[in-house]
Write a protein that holds these residues in place. Structure first.
Motif, PDB file in Angstrom:
ATOM      1  N   PRO A  12      33.697  61.267 -48.961  1.00 32.64           N
ATOM      2  CA  PRO A  12      33.323  62.406 -49.805  1.00 32.64           C
ATOM      3  C   PRO A  12      34.531  63.273 -50.200  1.00 32.64           C
ATOM      4  O   PRO A  12      35.424  63.506 -49.386  1.00 32.64           O
ATOM      5  CB  PRO A  12      32.371  63.210 -48.914  1.00 32.64           C
TER       6      PRO A  12
ATOM      7  N   GLU B 285      26.029  55.315 -50.149  1.00 28.28           N
ATOM      8  CA  GLU B 285      26.594  56.658 -50.145  1.00 28.28           C
ATOM      9  C   GLU B 285      26.630  57.253 -48.749  1.00 28.28           C
ATOM     10  O   GLU B 285      25.757  57.008 -47.942  1.00 28.28           O
ATOM     11  CB  GLU B 285      25.805  57.573 -51.095  1.00 28.28           C
TER      12      GLU B 285
ATOM     13  N   ASP C 288      23.011  64.092 -49.732  1.00 23.11           N
ATOM     14  CA  ASP C 288      22.984  64.477 -51.144  1.00 23.11           C
ATOM     15  C   ASP C 288      24.304  65.205 -51.437  1.00 23.11           C
ATOM     16  O   ASP C 288      25.129  65.361 -50.548  1.00 23.11           O
ATOM     17  CB  ASP C 288      21.762  65.348 -51.462  1.00 23.11           C
ATOM     18  N   ARG C 289      24.451  65.652 -52.681  1.00 25.02           N
ATOM     19  CA  ARG C 289      25.732  66.258 -53.062  1.00 25.02           C
ATOM     20  C   ARG C 289      25.716  67.761 -52.842  1.00 25.02           C
ATOM     21  O   ARG C 289      25.897  68.540 -53.793  1.00 25.02           O
ATOM     22  CB  ARG C 289      26.004  65.974 -54.527  1.00 25.02           C
TER      23      ARG C 289
ATOM     24  N   SER D  31      32.857  62.461 -60.504  1.00 29.35           N
ATOM     25  CA  SER D  31      32.577  61.141 -61.085  1.00 29.35           C
ATOM     26  C   SER D  31      32.169  60.116 -60.035  1.00 29.35           C
ATOM     27  O   SER D  31      31.576  59.097 -60.349  1.00 29.35           O
ATOM     28  CB  SER D  31      33.812  60.649 -61.845  1.00 29.35           C
ATOM     29  N   GLN D  32      32.482  60.384 -58.760  1.00 29.25           N
ATOM     30  CA  GLN D  32      32.129  59.439 -57.707  1.00 29.25           C
ATOM     31  C   GLN D  32      30.842  59.873 -57.015  1.00 29.25           C
ATOM     32  O   GLN D  32      30.537  61.063 -56.953  1.00 29.25           O
ATOM     33  CB  GLN D  32      33.242  59.388 -56.654  1.00 29.25           C
ATOM     34  N   ALA D  33      30.126  58.890 -56.464  1.00 30.46           N
ATOM     35  CA  ALA D  33      28.808  59.152 -55.875  1.00 30.46           C
ATOM     36  C   ALA D  33      28.850  60.222 -54.779  1.00 30.46           C
ATOM     37  O   ALA D  33      27.903  60.981 -54.624  1.00 30.46           O
ATOM     38  CB  ALA D  33      28.233  57.858 -55.306  1.00 30.46           C
ATOM     39  N   ASP D  34      29.951  60.297 -54.024  1.00 30.18           N
ATOM     40  CA  ASP D  34      30.024  61.256 -52.922  1.00 30.18           C
ATOM     41  C   ASP D  34      30.826  62.508 -53.255  1.00 30.18           C
ATOM     42  O   ASP D  34      31.210  63.253 -52.353  1.00 30.18           O
ATOM     43  CB  ASP D  34      30.616  60.577 -51.679  1.00 30.18           C
ATOM     44  N   ASP D  35      31.094  62.751 -54.534  1.00 30.26           N
ATOM     45  CA  ASP D  35      31.785  63.988 -54.919  1.00 30.26           C
ATOM     46  C   ASP D  35      30.800  65.152 -54.897  1.00 30.26           C
ATOM     47  O   ASP D  35      29.677  65.026 -55.379  1.00 30.26           O
ATOM     48  CB  ASP D  35      32.356  63.871 -56.339  1.00 30.26           C
TER      49      ASP D  35
ATOM     50  N   ASP E  66      37.258  54.872 -51.336  1.00 29.55           N
ATOM     51  CA  ASP E  66      35.891  54.821 -51.861  1.00 29.55           C
ATOM     52  C   ASP E  66      34.907  55.095 -50.727  1.00 29.55           C
ATOM     53  O   ASP E  66      35.094  54.610 -49.614  1.00 29.55           O
ATOM     54  CB  ASP E  66      35.585  53.430 -52.444  1.00 29.55           C
ATOM     55  N   GLY E  67      33.879  55.853 -51.006  1.00 27.72           N
ATOM     56  CA  GLY E  67      32.864  56.143 -50.000  1.00 27.72           C
ATOM     57  C   GLY E  67      33.203  57.341 -49.129  1.00 27.72           C
ATOM     58  O   GLY E  67      32.400  57.743 -48.298  1.00 27.72           O
TER      59      GLY E  67
END
Ligand code: OAD
Length: 272
Positions: free
Chosen positions: A224, A1, A5-6, A238-242, A221-222
């Protein structure tokens, strides 16, 4: 990521560290509601909820070319409320202008037809008005351009303008992309830039209208993606960096500006 954090603080770090220098921004009607322009789909205040009095088969008919040919009046009733000239850019518009000023804006894609991006001073070549705008108008039959001063006169009294070539007499329509009309070719050309973005900011849109709605899915992908919106939309999150910043977008943008140390500059430019 990519992000710690988000959070917006993590997004600010990403920008400040120099890792985000090609930011793509995608906007919709929600960034202009604070300017006093209603959006389309909000349940109580949106334009579509308030079109009942116009007797449309469905609200979207007001932006439908087939319907417009038969019945242009409803569009001109609506145009009276939306016509540029009486509105000022919001904090969100000014934030996008700050990104461009700092050389961080790769491209802005807007669905809005209110011309507030230009009014905020974002350079023309960084703006894609995906659904056109009220900036120009022409006859839908012979395509002859129609003068702006006459347009304004008609719109102010919700009168339908007609082609100045009397032999033609066709309906005049602003260069707004209606349903059943092609998107500007610029949209398709610039869309490729999304693939090069190192950060995507999505503000004030329900992401219900295609092909615009698929832009966030073109972000690599990857990279943010940050959503500033009243509600969660378009599967974002839905994505790790959203990052989801749910609520009023001006408030969210101010929070990001605080984290970036840009808040004073933002407020000063907004008041200017
Ligand atoms: P919509 O009205 O569909 O969506 C606006 C979104 O912004 C909704 O998700 C709201 O919850 C949100 N919103 C409203 N005010 C907000 C605020 N102050 N802060 C944050 N979020 C806020 O508008 P669009 O997505 O732009 O087509 O609609 C897309 C297209 O549908 C428009 O371009 C229009 C319409 O048919 C044309 O004009 C041709």
């Amino acid at each position: 990521e990519t992000l710690r954090d988000r959070s917006l603080a993590a997004v600010a770090e990403h920008i400040k560290s120099g890792k985000a220098r090609r930011i793509v921004v995608m906007t919709g009607a929600g960034i202009s509601t604070a300017a006093g322009i209603p959006d389309f789909r909000s349940p109580e205040t949106g334009l579509y909820a308030n079109l009942a009095k116009l007797n449309l088969p469905q609200p979207e008919a007001v932006f439908d070319l087939v319907f417009f040919r038969q019945n242009p009046e409803p569009f001109y009733v609506l145009a009276k409320d939306l016509y540029p000239g009486n509105f000022h850019p919001t904090v969100s518009h000014v934030f996008i202008r700050l990104l461009s000023k700092k050389g961080l804006l790769l491209q802005l894609f807007t669905q809005n037809i209110d011309c507030l991006e230009r009014a905020a001073g974002i350079p023309d070549d960084l703006i894609v008005e995906a659904h056109g705008s009220f900036a120009h108008q022409r006859c839908i039959e012979c395509k002859t351009p129609y003068p702006e001063d006459l347009m304004r006169e008609h719109v102010q009294v919700a009168k339908v303008p007609r082609c100045l070539d009397e032999a033609c007499g066709g309906l005049v329509k602003p260069d707004i992309v209606f349903f059943h009309e092609a998107m500007p070719s610029l949209f398709y050309h610039r869309r490729e830039l999304v693939d090069r973005a190192d950060l995507a900011l999505i503000l004030g849109t329900s992401l219900q209208v295609h092909p615009f709605a698929s832009l966030p899915s073109l972000v690599r992908d990857g990279v943010p993606r940050v959503l500033f919106n009243m509600e969660r939309v378009g599967g974002l999150g839905s994505q790790a960096d959203d990052v989801l910043e749910l609520g009023d977008c001006d408030t969210g943008v101010r929070k990001l500006a605080d984290a970036l140390g840009w808040r004073d500059e933002l407020e000063a430019e907004w008041r200017a």
